[in-house]
Structures are given as structure tokens and as C-alpha cells.
Design an enzyme around this catalytic site. Structure first.
Site, PDB file in Angstrom:
ATOM      1  CB  ALA A  38      -0.969  -0.005   1.174  1.00 56.81           C
ATOM      2  N   GLY A  42       5.401   8.271   1.881  1.00 55.20           N
ATOM      3  CA  GLY A  42       6.242   7.996   3.050  1.00 55.20           C
ATOM      4  C   GLY A  42       7.214   6.857   2.759  1.00 55.20           C
ATOM      5  CG  HIS A  43       5.680   2.924   2.103  1.00 60.56           C
ATOM      6  ND1 HIS A  43       4.331   3.084   1.857  1.00 60.56           N
ATOM      7  CD2 HIS A  43       5.759   2.189   3.234  1.00 60.56           C
ATOM      8  CE1 HIS A  43       3.631   2.453   2.791  1.00 60.56           C
ATOM      9  NE2 HIS A  43       4.468   1.916   3.642  1.00 60.56           N
ATOM     10  CD  GLU A 154      12.836  10.852  12.511  1.00 60.48           C
ATOM     11  OE1 GLU A 154      12.048  11.828  12.479  1.00 60.48           O
ATOM     12  OE2 GLU A 154      14.063  10.977  12.675  1.00 60.48           O
ATOM     13  CD  GLN A 159       8.066  -0.593  12.507  1.00 54.71           C
ATOM     14  OE1 GLN A 159       7.109  -1.339  12.596  1.00 54.71           O
ATOM     15  NE2 GLN A 159       8.311   0.120  11.419  1.00 54.71           N
TER      16      GLN A 159
HETATM   17  P1  AMP Z   1       4.437  -0.026   6.725  1.00 52.32           P
HETATM   18  O1  AMP Z   1       4.284  -0.447   5.302  1.00 52.32           O
HETATM   19  O2  AMP Z   1       3.307   0.801   7.247  1.00 52.32           O
HETATM   20  O3  AMP Z   1       4.856  -1.145   7.629  1.00 52.32           O
HETATM   21  O4  AMP Z   1       5.657   0.990   6.733  1.00 52.32           O
HETATM   22  C1  AMP Z   1       6.894   0.616   6.162  1.00 52.32           C
HETATM   23  C2  AMP Z   1       7.921   1.654   6.523  1.00 52.32           C
HETATM   24  O5  AMP Z   1       7.507   2.940   6.033  1.00 52.32           O
HETATM   25  C3  AMP Z   1       8.107   1.820   8.043  1.00 52.32           C
HETATM   26  O6  AMP Z   1       9.490   1.991   8.324  1.00 52.32           O
HETATM   27  C4  AMP Z   1       7.327   3.075   8.329  1.00 52.32           C
HETATM   28  O7  AMP Z   1       7.794   3.762   9.472  1.00 52.32           O
HETATM   29  C5  AMP Z   1       7.570   3.881   7.069  1.00 52.32           C
HETATM   30  N1  AMP Z   1       6.544   4.908   6.911  1.00 52.32           N
HETATM   31  C6  AMP Z   1       5.187   4.734   6.927  1.00 52.32           C
HETATM   32  N2  AMP Z   1       4.559   5.918   6.821  1.00 52.32           N
HETATM   33  C7  AMP Z   1       5.533   6.867   6.746  1.00 52.32           C
HETATM   34  C8  AMP Z   1       5.524   8.295   6.629  1.00 52.32           C
HETATM   35  N3  AMP Z   1       4.397   8.986   6.566  1.00 52.32           N
HETATM   36  N4  AMP Z   1       6.716   8.934   6.576  1.00 52.32           N
HETATM   37  C9  AMP Z   1       7.885   8.243   6.644  1.00 52.32           C
HETATM   38  N5  AMP Z   1       7.957   6.901   6.738  1.00 52.32           N
HETATM   39  C10 AMP Z   1       6.796   6.216   6.796  1.00 52.32           C
END
Ligand code: AMP
Length: 287
Positions: A38, A42-43, A154, A159
Site C-alpha cells: 500500500a 512515506g515509503h 520516524e 518501532q
Molecule cells: P508499513 O508499510 O506501514 O509497515 O511501513 C513501512 C515503513 O515505512 C516503516 O518503516 C514506516 O515507518 C515507514 N513509513 C510509513 N509511513 C511513513 C511516513 N508517513 N513517513 C515516513 N515513513 C513512513
């Protein structure tokens, strides 16, 4: 390893290891970006940070069942592999690791990684077993890929601290890089779960970040921490949030902070309808 357009896909640990060994054998640095898919901006900021420091970027796409509680959204979690691959490709990702659940957790799998201290309290208290699931899958991903560096947001600050502790404690030879939170223009932190918000909830959601910013400013000015946090909780409740926590913690070991004396972090989790939002910001003493 399957080519998917320009980008390659590895579905097995051995295919991942083969690709990474080839790159590292040629002296190329490898960055790993673990995700649950998804994909949003951010990713992509994590992928961009990896791209800036490494010749090769691997992204993993694995919705980890072990980090979801029984009442959480594992089956409903948004999944769109084609869109994720297209976004990764644009961001310069070389390889996407997409292990099936049985590749990560084969029959008989019996190991769990539990990080005490930083995993306790905050989300650790509201999501029992969550950080054990995270630590277990991150330890596996780091050892499967053995990149030079791995990139974490962050946005999920607790985490990030759990991962830093894990890597130090288990001597995993990977540098952990934290990347600042990417936000919508109204301040809402990007999250795959934001798609669950109704139009009205979406209008309310940025208040979480505003409350964090206001509370941080008042704490930096010398306001009483407990009083400021109580007021922040009241503002959020008044707007319709169900607040799980709003807490000031040490920026590194996440121990509770009652008076600001060194680098700290203000962390919050609050629910709007069925959507649980988390966010956090740095709080540093003046001077
Ligand atoms: P997830 O797919 O939600 O497990 O996130 C994967 C990585 O993306 C993790 O290291 C999250 O902290 C990072 N992440 C998710 N949302 C953001 C965001 N808005 N800004 C920066 N990193 C993000």
C-alpha cells in the site's frame, strides 16, 4: 528471480540472497526498505534515502501476520501489488522481495524475537504481541538480505527504537537509518491506513499533529508536562478521538519524561471511528 518490467521480483530467500550477493560482490552497496505494501510517499521517502546512499535498493513487500492482533485488520489491510511495483519502479527500486507467508514462516516455525524495554508501553501496551511480530520479521528480513543499511520511518518511532535495539543486541551487521515523517499539506502523517477514514474523519485527522505541535511548544516553553498532556488529550476527545495515549518519552530509550531535560519525543495514538492513527514529534529543550 522474475523480471517485472525493469524491476525484479524475488519470492524466495535464495533468489534474494543471490541478487544481493552479486551486487555486493561487485562492490555495490545495498539498501533495504521493509514495507507492508500500500505504497505511498512515506515509503518512497525511505526508498529515496536508500537510493541516495546505496547503488542498489531492495524493497520488501510482506504483510506480516505476526504483527497483527486477532481483532486487527490483517485481512482488510490494503493490498495492491501492481500499483506498489509501479511506485517502487519510479522510485528507483531494483528488486522487490515478495515472500509468501510459508517462505517466511515455514511449517514448524517456532522462534520469536522479543525486545524488552523499548517495546513496553505506548503501542506495546495497546497492541499486545505487535512488537514481537515486528522484531521477529525485521530480524529475519535483515538476515535474509544482509544489506549495508535498512531504512525505517520516524512515523513509527517506537518501532524504529525497537529495531535499533534489536540490531545492537543481536550484532546484526546492518546500519539502521531513520527517515523523517512525510505529511499531507495539512499535517496528517501519511499512512496506508488513512484510506479507512471517512470524509468527515479525514477533516478531523490533522488535529492529532496540531495537538502534538501545540503541546511540544508549551513543554519547550516550560509548561508542566502532565498538565499540557492532559489538555492535549481533552482537545482530542472533544473533537471525537478515542485517545490511546499521549506521552512524553526519552528520545532514545523511551523511558517516561516528567520534566524536559534532554532530547525527548512526544508520541500519540488515537482512534477516529475504526481507524487508529499514530504520530510523534521531537521535543528538545531550548538552547
Ligand atoms: P508499513 O508499510 O506501514 O509497515 O511501513 C513501512 C515503513 O515505512 C516503516 O518503516 C514506516 O515507518 C515507514 N513509513 C510509513 N509511513 C511513513 C511516513 N508517513 N513517513 C515516513 N515513513 C513512513
Amino acid at each position: 528471480m522474475m523480471p517485472k518490467g525493469e524491476i525484479k521480483e524475488a519470492r524466495t530467500v535464495s533468489a534474494l540472497r543471490q541478487a544481493v550477493a552479486g551486487w555486493r560482490g561487485r562492490g555495490e552497496r545495498v539498501g533495504l526498505v521493509p514495507t507492508m505494501g500500500a505504497i505511498h510517499a512515506g515509503h518512497l521517502a525511505l526508498a529515496g534515502a536508500a537510493r541516495g546512499q546505496c547503488e542498489r535498493v531492495v524493497a520488501s513487500l510482506f504483510v506480516n501476520p505476526k504483527q497483527f492482533g486477532p481483532a486487527e485488520d490483517f485481512t482488510a489491510y490494503p493490498r495492491d501489488e501492481a500499483a506498489d511495483f509501479a511506485a517502487f519502479e519510479k522510485a528507483g527500486v531494483d528488486l522487490v522481495f515478495t515472500p509468501p507467508v510459508a517462505e517466511m514462516y515455514p511449517p514448524g516455525f517456532a522462534t520469536a524475537v522479543r525486545v524488552s524495554g523499548v517495546s513496553e508501553g505506548l503501542d506495546g501496551a495497546f497492541r499486545p504481541g505487535h512488537f514481537e511480530g515486528v522484531a521477529t520479521v525485521v530480524a529475519k528480513l535483515l538476515l535474509q538480505c544482509l544489506p549495508d543499511a535498512a531504512y525505517f520511518g520516524e512515523k513509527d518511532y517506537q518501532q524504529l527504537m525497537v529495531v535499533r535495539r534489536l540490531v545492537r543486541d543481536l550484532d546484526i551487521p546492518v546500519r539502521i537509518e531513520g527517515v523523517p515523517t512525510v505529511r499531507e499539506t495539512d499535517g496528517l502523517a501519511l499512512s496506508s491506513r488513512n484510506v479507512y477514514l471517512s470524509a468527515e474523519e479525514r477533516r478531523t485527522a490533522p488535529l492529532l499533529y496540531r495537538v502534538l505541535c501545540d503541546a511540544a511548544a508549551r513543554i519547550i516553553e516550560g509548561g508542566d508536562v502532565a498538565g499540557v498532556l492532559d489538555q492535549g488529550v481533552a482537545v482530542l476527545r472533544g473533537a471525537g478521538f478515542a485517545v490511546d495515549y499521549l506521552e512524553l518519552r526519552d528520545a532514545v530509550d523511551l523511558t517516561p519524561v516528567e520534566r524536559l531535560a534532554g532530547p525527548a519525543r512526544l508520541l500519540a495514538a488515537a482512534r477516529l471511528g475504526r481507524t487508529r492513527l499514530i504520530d510523534n514529534i521531537a521535543v528538545a529543550p531550548p538552547g
